[in-house]
Write an enzyme that holds these catalytic residues in place. Structure first.
Site, PDB file in Angstrom:
ATOM      1  CG  MET A   1      -0.309  -0.055   2.552  1.00  0.00           C
ATOM      2  SD  MET A   1       0.230   1.519   3.282  1.00  0.00           S
ATOM      3  CE  MET A   1      -1.337   2.338   3.515  1.00  0.00           C
ATOM      4  CE1 TYR A   2       3.917   1.486   4.213  1.00  0.00           C
ATOM      5  CE2 TYR A   2       6.062   0.627   3.587  1.00  0.00           C
ATOM      6  CZ  TYR A   2       5.100   0.858   4.547  1.00  0.00           C
ATOM      7  OH  TYR A   2       5.324   0.447   5.843  1.00  0.00           O
ATOM      8  CB  SER A   3       3.431   5.429  -3.190  1.00  0.00           C
ATOM      9  OG  SER A   3       3.976   6.379  -2.291  1.00  0.00           O
ATOM     10  CG  ASP A   4      -2.313   3.816  -4.223  1.00  0.00           C
ATOM     11  OD1 ASP A   4      -2.809   3.230  -3.246  1.00  0.00           O
ATOM     12  OD2 ASP A   4      -2.650   4.952  -4.580  1.00  0.00           O
TER      13      ASP A   4
ATOM     14  CE  LYS B   1       5.586  -3.299   7.004  1.00  0.00           C
ATOM     15  NZ  LYS B   1       6.185  -2.461   5.943  1.00  0.00           N
TER      16      LYS B   1
END
Length: 339
Positions: free
Chosen positions: A54-57, A80
């Site tokens: 999910m970090y910056s999609d 993750k």
């Protein structure tokens, strides 16, 4: 650089690990900048890189993949899942249905055929431990992951997951990734005793407390850190918890000065001093940030310095408990605690 064994896995990892949350849109970091940060980190002896879908999609995973191309075997690679990836209701959580898809997506973005550590980013209260651990065990047996772990789990959920793994003869979480800093010490009273009991490796995030312990936040100065621009409420001095943090930072700055250390060295030396902690995740946005943090790689705090820190923030104390991510759902939603 110091190296420690990751729980009972036998894998040796550096005491400082590179967190890639700032790669991409979140930290406004370009691919060239991300690659330079990875290069410098590896040159300094860091061998663990941690990211998340999910970090910056997904952009962070893509940048990490490009940065490590050709040297993947020398890196302990962690990512993750479980946080929402878009608006589709089933593109999140820790169900078998989603984890199988999420891992394949992460492997594609990273450009690898396996990750060394696959972590559940948050506890998913809608999914049973047996469901999640069964899926992760199958993914491990398929060779797509080497180990799996949890992140920001409450202590009772760590215990429950260990019980479920034993009860159902499944693989178990071998690591936990909690938030930990001088200003947020609550895990010392519940999470860290549990991880020590079960022999889990511990990778702590936010050891600089979202920039409060970077040296850039001081009384009388305008707060202009990257985090303060998109999390202004965490730095609003009208909030009592933030005033308490600023008071603690001023006292800690004196402790650091007296010990001949920077605030970064004090902060990172503190979290890596705890016997339950394996590595501290640093998340530099620039090369300058990285070099300032690497200066703490061999920092060992004396007993006198650790005692002075305890006098500022007592063991087991969170100065901003409302920012914790492991609060039981029933404390956040009245409907869950009322008949």
């Amino acid at each position: 650089m110091q190296y420690r064994t990751l729980g009972h896995t036998g894998v040796q990892v550096s005491s400082l690990a590179l967190g890639a949350m700032n790669f991409g849109a979140i930290g406004r970091t370009t691919q060239a900048e991300a690659t330079a940060i990875v290069d410098a980190a590896l040159d300094a002896g860091i061998n663990l890189i941690d990211t998340a879908d999910m970090y910056s999609d997904g952009e962070s995973e893509e940048m990490v993949g490009k940065a490590i191309a050709g040297r993947r075997d020398d890196i302990v690679l962690a990512t993750k899942a479980t946080m929402p990836m878009g608006d589709e209701r089933n593109h999140r959580g820790s169900s078998r249905r989603w984890l199988v898809t999420a891992l394949d997506d992460s492997l594609r973005r990273l450009g690898v055929d396996h990750v060394d550590l696959y972590q559940m980013h948050r506890w998913d209260p809608t999914t049973s431990d047996e469901e999640t651990l069964s899926a992760l065990t199958d993914l491990q047996r398929a060779g797509k992951i080497r180990y799996f772990g949890s992140s920001t789990f409450p202590a009772h959920r760590i215990v429950q997951a260990q019980w479920a793994a034993r009860e159902h003869h499944l693989g178990r979480y071998v690591t936990e990734q909690p938030s930990y800093s001088i200003l947020q010490r609550g895990i010392e009273s519940h999470v860290l005793p549990v991880t020590e009991q079960y022999g889990l490796g511990v990778l702590v995030w936010s050891p600089l407390a979202s920039g409060w312990l970077s040296g850039a936040v001081r009384a009388g100065r305008e707060i202009t850190t990257s985090r303060s621009t998109f999390m202004p409420q965490r730095f609003d001095l009208a909030v009592p918890a933030n005033r308490a943090r600023l008071d603690a930072v001023e006292r800690l700055a004196q402790v650091a000065d007296d010990a001949g250390l920077t605030m970064v060295q004090l902060a990172l030396g503190f979290v890596t001093a705890h016997p339950a902690v394996t590595s501290a995740l640093i998340g530099p946005r620039t090369l300058d940030h990285l070099h300032a943090q690497l200066a703490a790689a061999d920092t060992v705090l004396s007993a006198d310095v650790l005692d002075a820190i305890d006098a500022v923030v007592a063991p087991g104390t969170d100065l901003a408990a409302h920012e914790k991510f492991d609060t039981p759902p029933a404390l956040l939603d009245p409907a869950l605690r009322r008949r």
